[in-house]
Design an enzyme around this catalytic site. Structure first.
Site, PDB file in Angstrom:
ATOM      1  N   LEU A 261    -100.210  18.893   5.922  1.00  8.80           N
ATOM      2  CA  LEU A 261    -101.003  17.888   6.635  1.00  8.80           C
ATOM      3  C   LEU A 261    -100.205  17.401   7.848  1.00  8.80           C
ATOM      4  CD1 LEU A 261    -102.432  15.849   3.613  1.00  8.80           C
ATOM      5  CD2 LEU A 261    -103.629  17.541   5.047  1.00  8.80           C
TER       6      LEU A 261
ATOM      7  N   GLY B  23    -100.278  19.161  10.617  1.00  3.61           N
ATOM      8  CA  GLY B  23    -100.310  20.356  11.469  1.00  3.61           C
ATOM      9  C   GLY B  23     -99.023  20.586  12.232  1.00  3.61           C
TER      10      GLY B  23
ATOM     11  N   ALA C 259    -108.124  29.274   4.422  1.00  2.07           N
ATOM     12  CA  ALA C 259    -109.567  29.558   4.364  1.00  2.07           C
ATOM     13  C   ALA C 259    -109.878  30.869   5.075  1.00  2.07           C
ATOM     14  CB  ALA C 259    -110.328  28.419   5.037  1.00  2.07           C
TER      15      ALA C 259
ATOM     16  N   GLU D 252     -86.809  30.735  34.138  1.00  6.64           N
ATOM     17  CA  GLU D 252     -88.232  30.406  34.328  1.00  6.64           C
ATOM     18  C   GLU D 252     -88.841  31.419  35.304  1.00  6.64           C
ATOM     19  OE1 GLU D 252     -90.845  28.212  33.407  1.00  6.64           O
ATOM     20  OE2 GLU D 252     -91.885  29.347  34.971  1.00  6.64           O
TER      21      GLU D 252
ATOM     22  N   GLY E  36     -95.303  29.241  26.182  1.00  3.63           N
ATOM     23  CA  GLY E  36     -96.708  28.881  25.975  1.00  3.63           C
ATOM     24  C   GLY E  36     -97.128  29.106  24.531  1.00  3.63           C
TER      25      GLY E  36
ATOM     26  N   ASP F 181    -106.453  22.330  19.793  1.00  6.08           N
ATOM     27  CA  ASP F 181    -105.836  23.409  20.583  1.00  6.08           C
ATOM     28  C   ASP F 181    -106.692  24.674  20.613  1.00  6.08           C
ATOM     29  OD1 ASP F 181    -103.703  21.739  20.971  1.00  6.08           O
ATOM     30  OD2 ASP F 181    -102.189  23.095  20.141  1.00  6.08           O
TER      31      ASP F 181
ATOM     32  N   HIS G 174     -93.142  -9.953  33.550  1.00  6.38           N
ATOM     33  CA  HIS G 174     -91.791  -9.776  34.077  1.00  6.38           C
ATOM     34  C   HIS G 174     -90.784 -10.083  32.973  1.00  6.38           C
ATOM     35  CE1 HIS G 174     -88.447  -9.742  36.842  1.00  6.38           C
ATOM     36  NE2 HIS G 174     -88.051 -10.904  36.334  1.00  6.38           N
TER      37      HIS G 174
HETATM   38  P1  FAD Z   1    -102.410  22.125  14.799  1.00  8.01           P
HETATM   39  O1  FAD Z   1    -101.591  20.890  14.877  1.00  8.01           O
HETATM   40  O2  FAD Z   1    -101.791  23.416  15.202  1.00  8.01           O
HETATM   41  O3  FAD Z   1    -102.955  22.201  13.300  1.00  8.01           O
HETATM   42  C1  FAD Z   1    -103.713  23.266  12.858  1.00  8.01           C
HETATM   43  C2  FAD Z   1    -103.625  23.315  11.347  1.00  8.01           C
HETATM   44  O4  FAD Z   1    -104.604  24.249  10.884  1.00  8.01           O
HETATM   45  C3  FAD Z   1    -102.286  23.816  10.819  1.00  8.01           C
HETATM   46  O5  FAD Z   1    -101.807  22.951   9.819  1.00  8.01           O
HETATM   47  C4  FAD Z   1    -102.610  25.205  10.249  1.00  8.01           C
HETATM   48  O6  FAD Z   1    -101.822  25.543   9.127  1.00  8.01           O
HETATM   49  C5  FAD Z   1    -104.065  24.996   9.822  1.00  8.01           C
HETATM   50  N1  FAD Z   1    -104.820  26.258   9.725  1.00  8.01           N
HETATM   51  C6  FAD Z   1    -104.984  27.221  10.672  1.00  8.01           C
HETATM   52  N2  FAD Z   1    -105.774  28.197  10.195  1.00  8.01           N
HETATM   53  C7  FAD Z   1    -106.114  27.849   8.931  1.00  8.01           C
HETATM   54  C8  FAD Z   1    -106.911  28.458   7.918  1.00  8.01           C
HETATM   55  N3  FAD Z   1    -107.548  29.625   8.120  1.00  8.01           N
HETATM   56  N4  FAD Z   1    -107.026  27.826   6.723  1.00  8.01           N
HETATM   57  C9  FAD Z   1    -106.417  26.624   6.501  1.00  8.01           C
HETATM   58  N5  FAD Z   1    -105.666  26.013   7.437  1.00  8.01           N
HETATM   59  C10 FAD Z   1    -105.515  26.610   8.622  1.00  8.01           C
HETATM   60  N6  FAD Z   1     -98.611  17.357  21.940  1.00  8.01           N
HETATM   61  C11 FAD Z   1     -98.630  16.092  22.403  1.00  8.01           C
HETATM   62  O7  FAD Z   1     -99.717  15.552  22.655  1.00  8.01           O
HETATM   63  N7  FAD Z   1     -97.468  15.371  22.565  1.00  8.01           N
HETATM   64  C12 FAD Z   1     -96.258  15.910  22.294  1.00  8.01           C
HETATM   65  O8  FAD Z   1     -95.235  15.237  22.459  1.00  8.01           O
HETATM   66  C13 FAD Z   1     -96.209  17.240  21.828  1.00  8.01           C
HETATM   67  N8  FAD Z   1     -95.032  17.817  21.534  1.00  8.01           N
HETATM   68  C14 FAD Z   1     -95.007  19.090  21.024  1.00  8.01           C
HETATM   69  C15 FAD Z   1     -93.767  19.660  20.746  1.00  8.01           C
HETATM   70  C16 FAD Z   1     -93.700  20.942  20.231  1.00  8.01           C
HETATM   71  C17 FAD Z   1     -92.359  21.555  19.907  1.00  8.01           C
HETATM   72  C18 FAD Z   1     -94.909  21.665  19.987  1.00  8.01           C
HETATM   73  C19 FAD Z   1     -94.859  23.045  19.390  1.00  8.01           C
HETATM   74  C20 FAD Z   1     -96.137  21.112  20.285  1.00  8.01           C
HETATM   75  C21 FAD Z   1     -96.199  19.817  20.816  1.00  8.01           C
HETATM   76  N9  FAD Z   1     -97.411  19.222  21.158  1.00  8.01           N
HETATM   77  C22 FAD Z   1     -97.424  17.946  21.651  1.00  8.01           C
HETATM   78  C23 FAD Z   1     -98.690  19.926  20.985  1.00  8.01           C
HETATM   79  C24 FAD Z   1     -99.381  19.461  19.691  1.00  8.01           C
HETATM   80  O9  FAD Z   1     -98.535  19.746  18.596  1.00  8.01           O
HETATM   81  C25 FAD Z   1    -100.709  20.175  19.541  1.00  8.01           C
HETATM   82  O10 FAD Z   1    -101.512  19.924  20.684  1.00  8.01           O
HETATM   83  C26 FAD Z   1    -101.455  19.660  18.321  1.00  8.01           C
HETATM   84  O11 FAD Z   1    -100.693  19.822  17.144  1.00  8.01           O
HETATM   85  C27 FAD Z   1    -102.778  20.421  18.155  1.00  8.01           C
HETATM   86  O12 FAD Z   1    -103.465  19.893  17.074  1.00  8.01           O
HETATM   87  P2  FAD Z   1    -104.543  20.772  16.262  1.00  8.01           P
HETATM   88  O13 FAD Z   1    -104.990  19.887  15.155  1.00  8.01           O
HETATM   89  O14 FAD Z   1    -105.526  21.325  17.201  1.00  8.01           O
HETATM   90  O15 FAD Z   1    -103.737  22.009  15.680  1.00  8.01           O
HETATM   91  P1  NAD Z   2     -95.865  25.637  28.968  1.00  9.77           P
HETATM   92  O1  NAD Z   2     -97.082  26.319  29.460  1.00  9.77           O
HETATM   93  O2  NAD Z   2     -95.707  24.175  29.171  1.00  9.77           O
HETATM   94  O3  NAD Z   2     -94.584  26.298  29.676  1.00  9.77           O
HETATM   95  C1  NAD Z   2     -94.304  27.660  29.569  1.00  9.77           C
HETATM   96  C2  NAD Z   2     -93.384  28.038  30.722  1.00  9.77           C
HETATM   97  O4  NAD Z   2     -92.893  29.332  30.478  1.00  9.77           O
HETATM   98  C3  NAD Z   2     -94.126  28.068  32.072  1.00  9.77           C
HETATM   99  O5  NAD Z   2     -93.386  27.335  33.027  1.00  9.77           O
HETATM  100  C4  NAD Z   2     -94.172  29.560  32.394  1.00  9.77           C
HETATM  101  O6  NAD Z   2     -94.120  29.833  33.780  1.00  9.77           O
HETATM  102  C5  NAD Z   2     -92.937  30.081  31.684  1.00  9.77           C
HETATM  103  N1  NAD Z   2     -92.987  31.498  31.321  1.00  9.77           N
HETATM  104  C6  NAD Z   2     -94.032  32.176  30.780  1.00  9.77           C
HETATM  105  N2  NAD Z   2     -93.669  33.469  30.529  1.00  9.77           N
HETATM  106  C7  NAD Z   2     -92.362  33.578  30.911  1.00  9.77           C
HETATM  107  C8  NAD Z   2     -91.422  34.639  30.879  1.00  9.77           C
HETATM  108  N3  NAD Z   2     -91.743  35.835  30.405  1.00  9.77           N
HETATM  109  N4  NAD Z   2     -90.174  34.403  31.343  1.00  9.77           N
HETATM  110  C9  NAD Z   2     -89.831  33.160  31.821  1.00  9.77           C
HETATM  111  N5  NAD Z   2     -90.693  32.123  31.863  1.00  9.77           N
HETATM  112  C10 NAD Z   2     -91.936  32.323  31.409  1.00  9.77           C
HETATM  113  O7  NAD Z   2     -95.717  26.077  27.436  1.00  9.77           O
HETATM  114  P2  NAD Z   2     -94.769  25.514  26.277  1.00  9.77           P
HETATM  115  O8  NAD Z   2     -93.590  24.827  26.870  1.00  9.77           O
HETATM  116  O9  NAD Z   2     -94.555  26.641  25.353  1.00  9.77           O
HETATM  117  O10 NAD Z   2     -95.686  24.432  25.603  1.00  9.77           O
HETATM  118  C11 NAD Z   2     -96.951  24.822  25.052  1.00  9.77           C
HETATM  119  C12 NAD Z   2     -97.908  23.681  25.046  1.00  9.77           C
HETATM  120  O11 NAD Z   2     -97.538  22.743  24.041  1.00  9.77           O
HETATM  121  C13 NAD Z   2     -97.934  22.855  26.329  1.00  9.77           C
HETATM  122  O12 NAD Z   2     -98.748  23.434  27.308  1.00  9.77           O
HETATM  123  C14 NAD Z   2     -98.487  21.556  25.850  1.00  9.77           C
HETATM  124  O13 NAD Z   2     -99.885  21.666  25.804  1.00  9.77           O
HETATM  125  C15 NAD Z   2     -97.927  21.445  24.446  1.00  9.77           C
HETATM  126  N6  NAD Z   2     -96.750  20.539  24.417  1.00  9.77           N
HETATM  127  C16 NAD Z   2     -96.907  19.257  24.844  1.00  9.77           C
HETATM  128  C17 NAD Z   2     -95.833  18.408  24.845  1.00  9.77           C
HETATM  129  C18 NAD Z   2     -96.038  16.986  25.308  1.00  9.77           C
HETATM  130  O14 NAD Z   2     -97.180  16.569  25.419  1.00  9.77           O
HETATM  131  N7  NAD Z   2     -94.976  16.223  25.544  1.00  9.77           N
HETATM  132  C19 NAD Z   2     -94.593  18.828  24.415  1.00  9.77           C
HETATM  133  C20 NAD Z   2     -94.451  20.141  24.001  1.00  9.77           C
HETATM  134  C21 NAD Z   2     -95.549  20.981  24.000  1.00  9.77           C
END
Ligand code: FAD
Ligand code: NAD
Length: 467
Positions: free
Chosen positions: A39, A41, A118, A206, A270, A310, A444
């Site tokens: 839970l 995710g 699922a 990058e 990404g 997502d 302030h």
């Molecule tokens: P998820 O959080 O990916 O959850 C999907 C869930 O579905 C998972 O638990 C998975 O196991 C389950 N699932 C998938 N398929 C099935 C199936 N067939 N049966 C049962 N369960 C299934 N976003 C921000 O806004 N702020 C941040 O600071 C931020 N930091 C991040 C840092 C990192 C390192 C990463 C990787 C991501 C970050 N993100 C951040 C992005 C954020 O985590 C995602 O946008 C968010 O978790 C998406 O939510 P979701 O519910 O769509 O999917």
């Molecule tokens: P991102 O899209 O932010 O950055 C990926 C970077 O990798 C880009 O700058 C791209 O040009 C570069 N890149 C791609 N292929 C490459 C290659 N072959 N060699 C070198 N550089 C390359 O993706 P991310 O950092 O993996 O994050 C994924 C997503 O997760 C974000 O887009 C965001 O939606 C979410 N996220 C959000 C937060 C937050 O809200 N603070 C934090 C972490 C992640």
């Protein structure tokens, strides 16, 4: 196999799926939530929260180390020590507390939670392979897909003990002496900067000629400056090629092959939506590129199948998924809702932090708007200086339509500015004009005064900088 019938089946317990389940439960509907990996995710287990815990701890270590090297503010101390396993264990406890809390909230809302994977045979029927070994068939009137996303692997740099995903980087028990980061986007920069503060020698590779391509050069400049002053190397327009015993092989912008010494390599290029492995092909759903296609109510092409978070596309942010999940539950309950936010704020928790909501000046001009802008440097703000943060090149910048002063975008960079994102989003959502912000009395001393001053600057009469 016995069949479980429900009004709503939600697949995925991340920040999109679990709020949808809670809201549906609050509205008195019969809800089953199926989740395969915990839970909360990605966000709670291996994303937002674990990364912010590491970022906070790394900042704390950096501060204490600075005091140990040189007394400041009358504070000195002995050199701190990092126990990486201790940091991971603290992060795990935090995650456990939060995910446990979600379990309790779901229970309180009357949601039936099944832990398992699922797999759909048609749009409204799935079989769940339960974590405890059993199976359960479910048929539902409404299905909400909230399956989220996963890290992208590079075929020539497959994940391994040495080549890390963001998930495995947040599980390390020892600090790598050197870390090469492929991708200077959200994840690469947040984690790369945290590891640099923890003591790793970090180098970025990058592909583009800029970091954080979503933001303009004025906004990314303070981050680039931090990287430079902290001896973090940044190779732009560079392409990762592979790994050898010494480290990461890449070609630099002139096309010359180089190797970066790297004990570990973090791939952060990404994320891709989870659309395979659960029978999506049996559900007669349209796609929008790699994502599930939805309308402005998150309806898919199949009647009473909805998709949120997502898996439906950018921005892949937790708060966007949560808003969609809550909305879908209300629409199923008969309320009139659509997903039409004025803007969705985004924050990157770098050093310094960066916040964006709405249009940048260039984006507004491209959209055909005549704009005025106001920029207020945080160096002119007492609270920023009192928190030792005004000197990082930070600012608040507001972009407004010239004719009626309606605000089109707000951007800020600086330590702690993430906490201003709520006020920025509210201003856009309420259709605020510059005069509304300038006329709101801001406390302030707080960083929020910077927002009011940026509005005053756009109007031509800031108080704490020269007009
Ligand atoms: P998820 O959080 O990916 O959850 C999907 C869930 O579905 C998972 O638990 C998975 O196991 C389950 N699932 C998938 N398929 C099935 C199936 N067939 N049966 C049962 N369960 C299934 N976003 C921000 O806004 N702020 C941040 O600071 C931020 N930091 C991040 C840092 C990192 C390192 C990463 C990787 C991501 C970050 N993100 C951040 C992005 C954020 O985590 C995602 O946008 C968010 O978790 C998406 O939510 P979701 O519910 O769509 O999917
Ligand atoms: P991102 O899209 O932010 O950055 C990926 C970077 O990798 C880009 O700058 C791209 O040009 C570069 N890149 C791609 N292929 C490459 C290659 N072959 N060699 C070198 N550089 C390359 O993706 P991310 O950092 O993996 O994050 C994924 C997503 O997760 C974000 O887009 C965001 O939606 C979410 N996220 C959000 C937060 C937050 O809200 N603070 C934090 C972490 C992640």
């Amino acid at each position: 196999m016995k069949n479980l019938k429900t009004k709503i089946l939600i697949v995925g317990g991340g920040p999109a799926g679990y709020p949808c389940a809670i809201r549906a439960g609050q509205l008195g509907m019969d809800v089953v939530l199926v989740d395969a990996s915990g839970l909360g995710g990605t966000c709670l287990n291996r994303g937002c929260i674990p990364s912010k815990a590491y970022i906070h701890a790394a900042g704390r270590l950096e501060e204490i180390t600075a005091h140990a090297k040189e007394s400041a503010m009358g504070i000195s101390c002995a050199e701190p020590k990092l126990d990486m396993a201790g940091l991971k264990s603290w992060k795990d406890q935090l995650v456990g507390k939060l995910t446990g809390g979600i379990g309790m909230l779901l229970k309180a809302a009357g949601v039936n939670v099944l832990h398992g994977h699922a797999n759909f045979s048609d749009a409204k029927t799935c079989v769940v392979k339960l974590a405890d070994g059993g199976t359960q068939q479910i048929t539902a009137e409404h299905v909400v897909l909230a399956t989220g996303s996963t890290e992208t692997e590079l075929p020539f740099l497959p994940f391994s003990d040495r080549v890390l995903s963001s998930t495995s980087a947040l599980e390390l028990e020892t600090l790598p002496k050197s870390l090469a980061v492929v991708g200077a986007g959200y994840i690469g920069l947040e984690l790369g900067i945290a590891f640099a503060k923890l003591g790793s020698k970090v180098t970025f590779v990058e592909a583009l000629d800029t970091i954080l391509p979503q933001y303009d050069a004025e906004m990314t400049r303070p981050i680039k400056r931090w990287l430079k002053t902290h001896k973090v190397d940044l190779h732009l327009s560079a392409k990762a090629k592979g790994v050898n015993k010494d480290g990461l092989v890449f070609t630099d912008k002139s096309g010359t092959e180089q190797t970066i010494a790297a004990e570990k390599i973090l791939i952060a290029v990404g994320r891709k939506p989870n659309t395979t492995g659960f029978g999506l092909e049996n559900m007669a759903i349209d796609m929008d590129g790699d994502f599930i296609a939805v309308d402005d109510q998150c309806r898919t092409a199949m009647r009473n199948v909805w998709a949120i978070g997502d898996v439906v596309g950018e921005p892949m942010l937790a708060h966007k998924g949560t808003a969609q999940g809550e909305m879908v539950a209300e629409i199923i309950a008969g309320k009139k809702r659509k997903f039409d936010p004025a803007a969705i704020a985004a924050v990157c928790f770098t050093e310094p932090e960066i916040v964006g909501v709405g249009l940048t000046p260039d984006e507004a001009k491209t959209a055909g708007e005549k704009v005025i802008t106001g920029k207020f440097p945080l160096a002119a703000l007492g609270k920023a200086l009192a928190m030792q943060s005004g000197t990082d090149g930070g600012f608040v910048r507001v972009t407004a339509r010239q004719s009626d002063h309606v605000i089109l975008g707000i951007h800020a960079v600086g330590a702690h500015v993430a906490e201003l994102s709520g006020e920025f989003a509210l201003a856009l959502e309420m259709g605020a004009r510059l005069e509304d912000i300038a006329g709101t009395i801001h406390v302030h001393p707080t960083l929020s005064e910077g927002f009011a001053e940026s509005a005053l600057a756009a109007l031509g009469h800031p108080i704490h900088i020269k007009a």
